[in-house]
Structure formats: structure tokens, C-alpha cells
Design an enzyme around this catalytic site. Sequence first.
Site, PDB file in Angstrom:
ATOM      1  CB  SER A   4      46.500 -32.642 -75.186  1.00  0.00           C
ATOM      2  OG  SER A   4      46.064 -33.900 -75.673  1.00  0.00           O
TER       3      SER A   4
ATOM      4  CE1 TYR B 207      45.859 -29.826 -80.039  1.00  0.00           C
ATOM      5  CE2 TYR B 207      46.309 -31.960 -79.025  1.00  0.00           C
ATOM      6  CZ  TYR B 207      45.630 -30.755 -79.039  1.00  0.00           C
ATOM      7  OH  TYR B 207      44.741 -30.473 -78.033  1.00  0.00           O
TER       8      TYR B 207
END
Length: 251
Positions: free
Chosen positions: A143, A156
Site C-alpha cells: 500500500s 494495516y
Amino acid sequence: MTKITLITGGSRGLGRNTALCVARHGGDVVVTYQSREDDALAVVAEIEALGRKAVALQLDTGKIAGFPDFADRLRNTLSAIWGRETFDHLVNNAGHGDYASFAETTEAQFDRLVDVHFKGVFFLTQTLLPLLADGGRIVNFSSGLTRFAYPGYAAYAATKGAVEVLTQYLAKELGARGIAVNTVAPGAIETDFGGGAVRDNPEINRHIAGITALGRVGVPDDIGPMVASLLSSDNRWINAQRIEVSGGQAI
């Protein structure tokens, strides 16, 4: 020989888009799904309409104990559909978002994120190594949040950072088999990830577009074609890299 690509979480979002792009590039696909069998079968039908072969297999990437059974089912599928004992490309895409500030993140949230995004990637890849062909490819999804920080994504993003380090070690240890391993790190994309916040919230969408060099938020078609290209023989010398696909977000 036609290449076979296994894409986890291929029933929706970026996994679905990647599966279709691989098929358009002439590859066959195995997609996994956790619970959305109908969506996965719809992807299979779309791929078959493109003249390629595809299969959907159920898999919860957060339940490591189920990986040996999945490997057996995959082995049987490869033999029955393709007459092969191996597949060529593994795309570790499956995942979920869990928004919470650092101070309010629970152990249960943390454990689930680690199980799916890091532990699952680690041990699924390990389990499938005997079925992955020499000279194959692995792509791990990360990400943009490992480079730029937004409150609420500490756990995350930390798991994705771990995957990026793992990618380098996999590239080093699997290099003797000619297997290239890379990370793809999307920026903010209009999907149902995180409840569809980037896609459905106009304020968030405008904010992301405003801090992105190309002036808009990403869409799945910005990601799938890039992954398919990375898997192609034209990109045989890219290895151990983190490739951000964000349109220049937060630079």
C-alpha cells in the site's frame, strides 16, 4: 505454454481487475475467494468469455491451518484442468481494511490484520512453493500507506511494511530457482476497500485528488494492467522492487 496465475482475493476490487487483465494478456487464472462465491464465478465466466481458462477456489488467507488442504485442492485442479503439476505466478492480493486510531486499535483487529496481510502471505507462499514453477513470479500487494501516513491505518500499514521486507527476502532466497518477487503498492483507489470511503465519499475523493500529481483518485484499471505487465516476459529483470502505483500521491 500458457502461463497460469493464482490471484488471492480475485472475486472483487483489484484482484478481479488483475485477473481480467492477466486473461486479456493471454494467461489462465485461478482466483480465490473467502465468501463471495457468486462474485468469483462471475469473474471466471468473464475470463472464459475472453477465451481463457479459469477456476475459482475457496480460501481464507487468514486461516493458516487450511493452507495444506488448499494446496491439495489446487494440485488436483491443476492436474484436472491443465494437465500440469505447477502454476507460474502467485499474486498475494487478498486483504481487508480495518480503520482505527493507534490508541483505539484492539488486539483482535491487530491479530486479524496480521493473520491476513502478513502471516497469511508468508505461510501461503511457503505452502505453495512446491507447486510454483521455476522461473515463475510472485507479486505481493502492499500500500502507498507504507510511504505516506494517514491516521487510522497504523496496524494495516505496519503489516504491509512487513510484506515489503518479506518481498526482498523472498527474492533473495528464491533467486536460485529463477523466481522474481516484487511488491506493488497502490495509492488510494476507488473500490469497496475500507467501506468504499475513497469511492463513495466526495470529500475524501476530492482531498486525495488534490494531493495527487495527476489530479485524480486511482481506479482499478490503473492497477490490474500494471500487474499483468509485471508478470509478462517483457519484465523478466525486475526483481525485489517496491513499485508504487499512485499517480504521484503525496509527493
